[in-house]
Design a protein around this motif. Structure first.
Motif, mmCIF file in Angstrom:
data_model
loop_
_atom_site.group_PDB
_atom_site.id
_atom_site.type_symbol
_atom_site.label_atom_id
_atom_site.label_comp_id
_atom_site.label_asym_id
_atom_site.label_seq_id
_atom_site.Cartn_x
_atom_site.Cartn_y
_atom_site.Cartn_z
ATOM 1 N N GLU A 178 0.895 -1.014 -0.006
ATOM 2 C CA GLU A 178 -0.041 -0.099 0.025
ATOM 3 C C GLU A 178 0.759 1.266 -0.047
ATOM 4 O O GLU A 178 0.408 2.135 -0.645
ATOM 5 C CB GLU A 178 -0.867 0.104 1.078
ATOM 6 C CG GLU A 178 -2.137 1.079 1.220
ATOM 7 C CD GLU A 178 -3.072 0.735 2.363
ATOM 8 O OE1 GLU A 178 -4.165 1.484 2.058
ATOM 9 O OE2 GLU A 178 -2.856 -0.022 3.023
ATOM 10 N N ARG A 179 1.980 1.328 0.697
ATOM 11 C CA ARG A 179 2.839 2.364 0.619
ATOM 12 C C ARG A 179 3.487 2.738 -0.513
ATOM 13 O O ARG A 179 3.798 3.788 -0.812
ATOM 14 C CB ARG A 179 4.052 2.295 1.863
ATOM 15 C CG ARG A 179 3.612 2.268 3.241
ATOM 16 C CD ARG A 179 4.835 2.444 4.385
ATOM 17 N NE ARG A 179 5.619 1.511 4.010
ATOM 18 C CZ ARG A 179 5.883 0.340 4.782
ATOM 19 N NH1 ARG A 179 4.896 0.019 5.496
ATOM 20 N NH2 ARG A 179 6.959 -0.320 4.339
ATOM 21 N N VAL A 180 3.851 1.675 -1.294
ATOM 22 C CA VAL A 180 4.376 1.968 -2.552
ATOM 23 C C VAL A 180 3.525 1.961 -3.678
ATOM 24 O O VAL A 180 3.796 2.350 -4.778
ATOM 25 C CB VAL A 180 5.599 0.813 -2.917
ATOM 26 C CG1 VAL A 180 6.528 0.797 -1.714
ATOM 27 C CG2 VAL A 180 4.999 -0.600 -3.047
ATOM 28 N N GLY A 181 2.087 1.964 -3.416
ATOM 29 C CA GLY A 181 1.314 2.117 -4.543
ATOM 30 C C GLY A 181 1.157 0.943 -5.445
ATOM 31 O O GLY A 181 1.056 0.959 -6.625
ATOM 32 N N TYR A 182 1.510 -0.467 -5.019
ATOM 33 C CA TYR A 182 1.485 -1.342 -5.698
ATOM 34 C C TYR A 182 0.234 -1.782 -6.380
ATOM 35 O O TYR A 182 -0.884 -1.959 -5.540
ATOM 36 C CB TYR A 182 2.219 -2.699 -5.083
ATOM 37 C CG TYR A 182 2.177 -4.162 -5.714
ATOM 38 C CD1 TYR A 182 2.969 -4.035 -6.814
ATOM 39 C CD2 TYR A 182 1.474 -5.162 -5.405
ATOM 40 C CE1 TYR A 182 3.243 -5.316 -7.628
ATOM 41 C CE2 TYR A 182 1.637 -6.228 -6.055
ATOM 42 C CZ TYR A 182 2.461 -6.514 -7.226
ATOM 43 O OH TYR A 182 2.625 -7.572 -8.100
ATOM 44 N N PRO A 183 0.047 -2.035 -7.586
ATOM 45 C CA PRO A 183 -1.436 -2.471 -8.357
ATOM 46 C C PRO A 183 -1.920 -3.668 -8.185
ATOM 47 O O PRO A 183 -3.092 -3.899 -8.292
ATOM 48 C CB PRO A 183 -1.119 -1.925 -9.919
ATOM 49 C CG PRO A 183 0.530 -2.209 -10.023
ATOM 50 C CD PRO A 183 1.220 -1.719 -8.689
#
Length: 271
Positions: A199-204
């Protein structure tokens, strides 16, 4: 006389050295066969040294295999136990003087066959096979905190495996309950950490990961400890197979994509 030849060398100095010492002890025994006087005390002393040295050697060898996570350890331990039982069954004190010499010769012939057979048939394989419980480089995502938790999960699966291989414990129920509950708790914590990181790194791919994690947790929740108590061996073998397969497939096909995503991001930023 026995010759410790090059084909008996494993390339592991500490084990090779102890094997050479065992060969020397057996050769000392063969030399005793030519001794006319005081054979009985000499034979008893040799037997004591053989027992003591073999016990020490087996401890060292098994510890080495444990350190490298060698999958053949359980098989080696069984062979070591068989050898120890054979040595402990020998009792020269009950033999007459006429029986002693042929009994010693039979024992030495057995030792010679066992040493060559064990070294060339079993010991030579030490370190040659990759353990299915080893966290190798192929599983690395490149994300230290995730890799370390994956490494711990593999350790826990191995711990479960070790329980089933412990032949000294007849009723393993309490140990199984402990390792399974520990695995459940650690897995939930790991999934929380991993999902928070994604979630922190914006993983799709976060949603698919959550679904896979939940499916695994549901599977763990289906474990019925009562069933394990009825048929511990089969239940635990199936559990180990499932855990290893799931971990391997999930890490290789899903978790490594997190690392690939971060690598692509870094590459785009550099451009």
């Amino acid at each position: 006389m026995l010759q410790f030849t090059e084909d008996c060398r494993l390339g592991i100095p500490e084990i090779d050295s102890e094997h050479e010492r065992l060969f020397a002890l057996v050769n000392k025994g063969y030399a005793l066969l030519n001794q006319e006087e005081n054979l009985r005390p000499a034979a008893k002393n040799l037997l004591k040294h053989l027992r003591d040295y073999a016990d020490t050697h087996f401890i060292h060898e098994e510890e080495y295999m444990r350190k490298i996570d060698d999958p053949e350890l359980s098989s080696q331990k069984r062979e070591h136990v068989d050898f120890t039982n054979r040595m402990n069954a020998v009792d020269f004190s009950r033999l007459t003087d006429e029986q002693l010499r042929p009994a010693l010769e039979n024992l030495l012939d057995y030792l010679a066959r066992w040493l060559f057979g064990h070294i060339l048939g079993s010991d030579i394989l030490i370190g040659k096979f990759e353990s299915p419980f080893a966290f190798t480089s192929k599983y690395a995502t490149g994300i230290d905190e995730i890799d370390e938790e994956h490494r711990q999960l593999f350790r826990m699966v191995k711990e479960t495996h070790d329980v089933i291989q412990d032949n000294l414990v007849f009723d393993k129920y309490d140990q199984i309950v402990y390792v399974v509950n520990r695995l459940k708790n650690y897995t939930k914590e790991h999934f929380k950490h991993e999902e928070a990181y994604m979630e922190r790194v914006g993983y799709p791919g976060l949603l698919k990961q959550r679904e896979a994690h939940q499916a695994f947790c549901d599977k763990l929740a289906e474990i019925q400890l009562e069933d394990m108590d009825n048929n511990q061996q089969a239940y635990l073998e199936n559990l180990i197979e499932f855990l290893l397969n799931w971990l391997s497939v999930h890490i290789l096909h899903m978790d490594k994509e997190i690392g690939n995503y971060l690598s692509d991001l870094t590459h785009e930023i550099d451009l």
